[in-house]
Design a protein around this motif. Structure first.
Motif, PDB file in Angstrom:
ATOM      1  N   SER A 177       0.846  -1.193   0.000  1.00 53.00           N
ATOM      2  CA  SER A 177       0.000   0.000   0.000  1.00 53.00           C
ATOM      3  C   SER A 177       0.882   1.243   0.000  1.00 53.00           C
ATOM      4  CB  SER A 177      -0.899   0.007   1.237  1.00 53.00           C
ATOM      5  OG  SER A 177      -0.119   0.209   2.411  1.00 53.00           O
ATOM      6  N   TRP A 178       0.273   2.406  -0.226  1.00 52.72           N
ATOM      7  CA  TRP A 178       1.048   3.650  -0.220  1.00 52.72           C
ATOM      8  C   TRP A 178       1.648   3.895   1.158  1.00 52.72           C
ATOM      9  CZ3 TRP A 178       2.375   5.685  -4.671  1.00 52.72           C
ATOM     10  CH2 TRP A 178       1.607   5.373  -5.793  1.00 52.72           C
ATOM     11  N   PHE A 179       0.908   3.591   2.216  1.00 52.80           N
ATOM     12  CA  PHE A 179       1.458   3.734   3.561  1.00 52.80           C
ATOM     13  C   PHE A 179       2.622   2.770   3.762  1.00 52.80           C
ATOM     14  CE2 PHE A 179       1.868   2.575   8.001  1.00 52.80           C
ATOM     15  CZ  PHE A 179       1.858   3.806   8.642  1.00 52.80           C
ATOM     16  N   ASP A 180       2.444   1.517   3.352  1.00 48.38           N
ATOM     17  CA  ASP A 180       3.505   0.521   3.512  1.00 48.38           C
ATOM     18  C   ASP A 180       4.778   0.952   2.780  1.00 48.38           C
ATOM     19  OD1 ASP A 180       1.828  -1.070   4.998  1.00 48.38           O
ATOM     20  OD2 ASP A 180       1.293  -2.393   3.331  1.00 48.38           O
ATOM     21  N   MET A 181       4.625   1.440   1.545  1.00 45.69           N
ATOM     22  CA  MET A 181       5.804   1.861   0.780  1.00 45.69           C
ATOM     23  C   MET A 181       6.506   3.033   1.460  1.00 45.69           C
ATOM     24  SD  MET A 181       4.950   1.441  -3.269  1.00 45.69           S
ATOM     25  CE  MET A 181       3.708   2.734  -3.317  1.00 45.69           C
TER      26      MET A 181
ATOM     27  N   GLY B 195      11.018   5.096   4.622  1.00 51.88           N
ATOM     28  CA  GLY B 195      11.474   5.797   5.815  1.00 51.88           C
ATOM     29  C   GLY B 195      12.417   4.962   6.657  1.00 51.88           C
ATOM     30  N   LEU B 196      12.137   3.667   6.792  1.00 53.38           N
ATOM     31  CA  LEU B 196      13.008   2.780   7.551  1.00 53.38           C
ATOM     32  C   LEU B 196      14.395   2.670   6.923  1.00 53.38           C
ATOM     33  CD1 LEU B 196      10.582  -0.189   8.367  1.00 53.38           C
ATOM     34  CD2 LEU B 196      11.708   1.272  10.053  1.00 53.38           C
TER      35      LEU B 196
ATOM     36  N   LEU C  17       3.213   9.847   2.686  1.00 55.07           N
ATOM     37  CA  LEU C  17       3.895  10.729   3.637  1.00 55.07           C
ATOM     38  C   LEU C  17       3.695  10.249   5.070  1.00 55.07           C
ATOM     39  CD1 LEU C  17       2.968  14.171   2.048  1.00 55.07           C
ATOM     40  CD2 LEU C  17       5.241  13.126   2.099  1.00 55.07           C
ATOM     41  N   SER C  18       2.500   9.739   5.372  1.00 50.34           N
ATOM     42  CA  SER C  18       2.240   9.201   6.708  1.00 50.34           C
ATOM     43  C   SER C  18       3.133   8.000   6.981  1.00 50.34           C
ATOM     44  CB  SER C  18       0.766   8.803   6.842  1.00 50.34           C
ATOM     45  OG  SER C  18      -0.085   9.918   6.659  1.00 50.34           O
ATOM     46  N   GLY C  19       3.326   7.159   5.962  1.00 46.88           N
ATOM     47  CA  GLY C  19       4.213   6.017   6.112  1.00 46.88           C
ATOM     48  C   GLY C  19       5.658   6.435   6.306  1.00 46.88           C
ATOM     49  N   ILE C  20       6.109   7.445   5.547  1.00 47.07           N
ATOM     50  CA  ILE C  20       7.463   7.978   5.723  1.00 47.07           C
ATOM     51  C   ILE C  20       7.664   8.415   7.170  1.00 47.07           C
ATOM     52  CG2 ILE C  20       8.951   9.947   5.208  1.00 47.07           C
ATOM     53  CD1 ILE C  20       9.154   8.203   2.899  1.00 47.07           C
TER      54      ILE C  20
ATOM     55  N   GLY D 207       7.904   5.349   9.458  1.00 47.43           N
ATOM     56  CA  GLY D 207       9.129   4.580   9.301  1.00 47.43           C
ATOM     57  C   GLY D 207      10.368   5.318   9.764  1.00 47.43           C
ATOM     58  N   ALA D 208      10.437   6.617   9.487  1.00 47.26           N
ATOM     59  CA  ALA D 208      11.624   7.402   9.841  1.00 47.26           C
ATOM     60  C   ALA D 208      11.551   7.960  11.256  1.00 47.26           C
ATOM     61  CB  ALA D 208      11.808   8.544   8.844  1.00 47.26           C
ATOM     62  N   GLY D 209      10.384   7.849  11.907  1.00 53.42           N
ATOM     63  CA  GLY D 209      10.245   8.362  13.257  1.00 53.42           C
ATOM     64  C   GLY D 209      10.213   9.872  13.323  1.00 53.42           C
ATOM     65  N   ILE D 210       9.539  10.504  12.352  1.00 53.62           N
ATOM     66  CA  ILE D 210       9.454  11.957  12.304  1.00 53.62           C
ATOM     67  C   ILE D 210       7.989  12.362  12.183  1.00 53.62           C
ATOM     68  CG2 ILE D 210      11.740  12.233  11.282  1.00 53.62           C
ATOM     69  CD1 ILE D 210      10.450  12.504   8.550  1.00 53.62           C
ATOM     70  N   SER D 211       7.712  13.651  12.263  1.00 54.00           N
ATOM     71  CA  SER D 211       6.345  14.125  12.107  1.00 54.00           C
ATOM     72  C   SER D 211       5.963  14.136  10.627  1.00 54.00           C
ATOM     73  CB  SER D 211       6.204  15.538  12.677  1.00 54.00           C
ATOM     74  OG  SER D 211       6.911  16.467  11.876  1.00 54.00           O
ATOM     75  N   LYS D 212       4.667  14.162  10.354  1.00 48.85           N
ATOM     76  CA  LYS D 212       4.209  14.252   8.967  1.00 48.85           C
ATOM     77  C   LYS D 212       4.639  15.574   8.343  1.00 48.85           C
ATOM     78  CE  LYS D 212       0.166  11.331   9.806  1.00 48.85           C
ATOM     79  NZ  LYS D 212      -1.312  11.286   9.898  1.00 48.85           N
ATOM     80  N   GLU D 213       4.662  16.633   9.163  1.00 45.77           N
ATOM     81  CA  GLU D 213       5.106  17.929   8.648  1.00 45.77           C
ATOM     82  C   GLU D 213       6.555  17.852   8.174  1.00 45.77           C
ATOM     83  OE1 GLU D 213       1.624  18.577  11.246  1.00 45.77           O
ATOM     84  OE2 GLU D 213       3.496  17.462  11.465  1.00 45.77           O
ATOM     85  N   ASP D 214       7.392  17.205   8.974  1.00 46.55           N
ATOM     86  CA  ASP D 214       8.794  17.057   8.576  1.00 46.55           C
ATOM     87  C   ASP D 214       8.935  16.132   7.372  1.00 46.55           C
ATOM     88  OD1 ASP D 214       9.579  18.726  10.587  1.00 46.55           O
ATOM     89  OD2 ASP D 214      10.341  17.152  11.908  1.00 46.55           O
ATOM     90  N   ALA D 215       8.049  15.147   7.272  1.00 52.34           N
ATOM     91  CA  ALA D 215       8.109  14.222   6.135  1.00 52.34           C
ATOM     92  C   ALA D 215       7.896  14.958   4.820  1.00 52.34           C
ATOM     93  CB  ALA D 215       7.072  13.113   6.298  1.00 52.34           C
ATOM     94  N   ILE D 216       7.026  15.974   4.822  1.00 52.21           N
ATOM     95  CA  ILE D 216       6.796  16.749   3.596  1.00 52.21           C
ATOM     96  C   ILE D 216       8.094  17.381   3.116  1.00 52.21           C
ATOM     97  CG2 ILE D 216       5.665  18.787   2.638  1.00 52.21           C
ATOM     98  CD1 ILE D 216       3.339  18.223   4.543  1.00 52.21           C
TER      99      ILE D 216
END
Length: 548
Positions: free
Chosen positions: A72-76, A81-82, A130-133, A136-145
């Motif tokens: 899924s898009w979240f999984d990817m 992010g991992l 972006l939510s998945g990123i 996986g990376a342990g960051i906020s969604k805002e930072d993921a953008i």
């Protein structure tokens, strides 16, 4: 991720301008972000006993040539992010230093929140990714953008834009039909930037979305070359800032933020043909300029010449091309350039060089032809070839597709054969003594986009084994083998064995239905096989034997 206050460059306001500067605190962080870097995912403390479950994420990171994502898009997003946590964090830091350094938390979160709401409502696949990123990376969604859609490559380009003796230096090309051998559909690009940018450390990415087309990309989400399972190729090269000319389509830039290199990967997952991709890309608001080369296996090809807030779409033949399109950093129409040629003195010679190399082999152009044209360290201009030039002579760069600036370098070169779904990747230059990639072999590896991760990895293993066997046969002919050649050969053989071990673990994870662990382990395996191909070639020849 921790923000630091630095001076904002005068050109930063041209890019990502939706955040108002408000003099933020050096110690503040966006909501959901952490000042400290978390430990590796899945790592155990010294006192914990091994529970019999191997967590592949502890081995993922900078050493990888390739990462896989699937599902899924979240999984990817989570898998990316991992595996690319450090690269994403470095990119976030670079973009923040250039663009958002003086934005306070309130302004930052308001701007990013607006973007998130837009995607959640209008493009839920992007929101989920972006939510998945973030997860996986342990960051906020805002930072993921910012980490995903902000581009250190593009921002460094902006830093150099106003220097009259510099060019952005990326190039791209597509060729098909009567130009190529057996009518194959080919494409290629140089990704040129300051070699110390975080983008130089991003791994290639092969994605298998549940809802979309598989895509192979040489530099992941910070690369400029993408090919999907339908044979669609999208490549990007930077272009000059210039006001719209008469008759251009004007874009309303308010809104979507789908405006960086991420856009090309996302379009490749959603579009089967060049026409679909051009429609999608030209309906998106943009805030950077450039030349986007879009082509497919049906013989359709277009070049989108994009300015700050306007674009034109041209096709082969508009300027005399026959079954090919080439773009450097200038626009073909001089009125569209608005006297900007002076800012890009090497752009036209670089395009002329690639065109000359291709025309000399018209009807029989292969991936190697494109590699030679994009990798030339001479240039063809005004009807003659230059000599190889190692003397800067007061000028900041060489006129050659390699982008031999004192700071700008080719950090990726990508060649596609979309007919056979092949990608050839070179890190750095194909002249090792011009490259600043440490221990770079100046050789390509080949990856073939298969129906799934297992198939793609298996073909990479086969190519690695063939490369090692060929290297052994060549070295066997010599009466004596120097230490350097023997070291490269042993590195290649060792990489094959390591890749096979990762493959076994990946197969087991896949059999258990653990798509996340399988993706990470296949990425580690394919990375080893890619390196084995390069090392094997380097042990006995300076030629790029895989693409002969």
């Amino acid at each position: 991720m921790k923000r630091k206050v630095v001076s904002v460059l005068c050109c930063a306001s041209l890019c990502l301008s939706m955040v108002a500067c408000a003099g933020g605190s050096a110690e503040s962080t966006p909501d959901g972000a952490s000042d400290s870097t978390p430990a590796d995912v899945g790592s155990a403390s010294e006192n914990e006993e091994f529970d019999g479950v191997f967590d592949a994420t502890v081995n993922a990171g900078n050493a990888q040539e390739v990462v896989y994502v699937n599902g899924s898009w979240f999984d990817m997003g989570r898998q990316y992010g991992l595996q690319q946590k450090d690269q994403l964090e470095n990119n976030w830091t670079s973009v923040m230093a250039l663009i958002y350094a003086e934005a306070d938390d309130a302004a930052y979160n308001e701007a990013m929140g607006k973007i998130l709401k837009h995607y959640e409502a209008d493009e839920p696949a992007v929101f989920d990714f972006l939510s998945g990123i973030a997860d996986g990376a342990g960051i906020s969604k805002e930072d993921a953008i910012v980490a995903v859609m902000g581009s250190s490559v593009l921002n460094y380009d902006l830093m150099m834009h106003y220097d009259p003796e510099r060019s952005k230096t990326c190039m791209n090309v597509s060729a098909w039909g009567n130009m190529t051998q057996d009518g194959h559909h080919l494409g290629g690009a140089n990704l040129d930037a300051i070699s110390a940018t975080p983008a130089a450390m991003f791994s290639g990415m092969i994605s298998y979305p549940d809802d979309g087309y598989a895509v192979i990309a040489s530099g992941g989400l910070q690369g400029n070359a993408f090919m999907n399972s339908e044979g669609l190729i999208i490549t990007y090269a930077g272009g000059p800032q210039a006001s719209p000319s008469e008759g251009a389509e004007v874009i309303d830039r308010e809104g979507t933020f789908l405006d960086t290199l991420f856009a090309y990967w996302y379009a490749a997952t959603k579009c089967a043909t060049a026409d679909e991709a051009v429609k999608m890309l030209t309906e998106t608001e943009w805030i950077h300029t450039g030349n986007i080369n879009v082509s497919d296996n049906n013989g359709n090809a277009y070049l989108i010449e994009q300015k700050d807030n306007a674009f034109v779409v041209r096709k082969a033949g508009d300027y005399g091309e026959t079954d090919y399109l080439i773009a450097a950093n200038h626009f073909k129409d001089e009125s569209w350039m608005n006297d900007s040629y002076e800012a890009y003195p090497d752009s036209v010679p670089r395009a002329n060089t690639l065109e000359k190399v291709m025309l000399d082999e018209s009807g029989s152009v292969t991936p190697l032809t494109l590699a030679n044209g994009l990798g030339s360290i001479r240039y063809f201009d005004e009807g003659k070839w230059s000599e190889e030039n190692w003397d800067f002579g007061g000028f900041y760069q060489f006129h050659s597709p390699e982008g031999d600036d004192l700071e700008f370098k080719t950090i990726f070169r990508t060649i596609f054969d979309a007919t056979d779904l092949e990608m050839y990747v070179l890190r750095g230059h194909d002249e090792k003594f011009r490259s600043d990639v440490p221990y770079g072999t100046a050789n390509y590896c080949r990856l073939i986009l298969g129906e799934g991760m297992q198939a793609t990895n298996k073909q990479a293993e086969t190519d690695a084994r063939i490369a090692v066997r060929n290297a052994g046969a060549e070295l066997y002919k010599n009466d004596a083998v120097d230490d350097g050649s023997l070291e490269y050969y042993n590195m290649a053989a060792e990489a094959v064995h390591t890749g096979c071990n990762y493959t076994t673990m990946a197969d087991c994870a896949g059999a258990k239905g653990d798509k996340e662990q399988a993706a990470i382990l296949y990425g580690l395996a394919t990375s080893q096989f890619a390196n084995a191909q390069r090392y094997a070639q380097a042990s006995y020849t300076a030629e790029n034997v895989i693409i002969n």
